[in-house]
Write an enzyme that holds these catalytic residues in place. Structure first.
Site, short mmCIF file in Angstrom:
data_model
loop_
_atom_site.label_atom_id
_atom_site.label_comp_id
_atom_site.label_asym_id
_atom_site.label_seq_id
_atom_site.Cartn_x
_atom_site.Cartn_y
_atom_site.Cartn_z
N PRO A 84 -5.73 2.28 -0.70
CG PRO A 84 -4.96 4.42 -1.30
CD PRO A 84 -5.20 3.53 -0.12
CG ASN A 85 -4.98 2.37 -6.46
OD1 ASN A 85 -6.02 2.39 -7.10
ND2 ASN A 85 -4.29 3.46 -6.19
NE ARG A 110 -1.22 -1.07 -7.86
CZ ARG A 110 -0.84 -0.38 -6.79
NH1 ARG A 110 -1.34 -0.65 -5.61
NH2 ARG A 110 0.01 0.60 -6.90
CE1 TYR A 125 2.79 -2.60 -4.71
CE2 TYR A 125 2.34 -1.99 -6.98
CZ TYR A 125 2.68 -1.63 -5.69
OH TYR A 125 2.90 -0.32 -5.38
CG ASN A 136 0.17 -1.94 1.86
OD1 ASN A 136 0.35 -0.76 1.57
ND2 ASN A 136 0.55 -2.93 1.08
CB ALA A 155 -0.72 6.44 -2.66
CG HIS A 163 4.19 7.67 0.22
ND1 HIS A 163 5.27 7.04 0.79
CD2 HIS A 163 3.60 6.75 -0.58
CE1 HIS A 163 5.34 5.80 0.34
NE2 HIS A 163 4.34 5.60 -0.49
CG ASP A 208 -3.00 13.59 13.13
OD1 ASP A 208 -1.78 13.48 13.41
OD2 ASP A 208 -3.50 14.66 12.71
CD GLU A 252 4.64 2.70 7.00
OE1 GLU A 252 5.09 2.99 5.88
OE2 GLU A 252 4.82 3.40 8.00
CG HIS A 269 5.07 -0.14 2.42
ND1 HIS A 269 3.99 0.58 1.97
CD2 HIS A 269 5.51 0.46 3.55
CE1 HIS A 269 3.81 1.61 2.78
NE2 HIS A 269 4.71 1.56 3.74
CB SER A 279 7.30 -2.59 -3.59
OG SER A 279 6.88 -1.34 -3.12
NE ARG A 283 7.61 1.03 -6.41
CZ ARG A 283 6.30 0.97 -6.28
NH1 ARG A 283 5.74 0.47 -5.19
NH2 ARG A 283 5.52 1.41 -7.24
NE ARG A 315 5.80 4.35 -5.66
CZ ARG A 315 4.48 4.23 -5.72
NH1 ARG A 315 3.79 4.01 -4.62
NH2 ARG A 315 3.85 4.33 -6.88
#
Length: 145
Positions: free
Chosen positions: A9-10, A17, A22, A73, A76, A79, A86, A97, A99, A101, A106, A110
């Protein structure tokens, strides 16, 4: 070798953003950089971005027998999505995984990843280069050498 890069998302809003966190590159620009890196290393890369948890789960399940690795990535969802965690544990494909940032510098919420326990490793804090590092990690997994 074939790798799936999943963005949650996002992340479709990169370049718009929170530029101070970012950067200014769009997701399409980052995907193009990843594509060029992969071409140079004989890797086929496919990209998937969705803001919906279920669609991300479907993409993970759909990777079986198609991809040699996944770089994710989850945004959100990292978290709190037990469902994505799963899904990662359901497949026998290395997942890294990533990220952009440094999530540990942060907000405290997070700092915890629920999906990380199913992943081979976690890369954070290197901006868009985090994706390249994730792909390099998949490339060097023992089963992919």
């Amino acid at each position: 070798m074939r790798i799936l890069v999943i963005n949650g998302p996002n992340l479709n809003m990169l370049g718009v953003r929170e530029k101070s966190i970012y950067g200014t590159k769009t997701l399409d620009e980052i995907n193009e950089e990843i594509t060029q890196f992969c071409i140079g290393h004989g890797i086929d890369a496919d990209f998937f971005q969705n803001n919906s948890e279920g669609a991300i789960i479907d993409a993970i399940h759909g990777a079986i027998n198609i991809y040699d690795g996944i770089v994710i990535n989850a945004g959100a969802y990292t978290h709190y999505s037990i469902a994505i965690a799963d899904a990662i544990k359901c497949i026998d494909i290395p997942v890294v995984e990533v990220h952009m940032s440094n999530v540990h510098s942060r907000e405290e919420y997070r700092h915890k990843s629920v999906i990380g326990s199913g992943c081979c490793g976690v890369i954070a804090g290197f901006g868009d280069y985090s994706y390249i590092l994730g792909i390099m990690a998949v490339m060097h997994m023992p089963e992919n050498r």
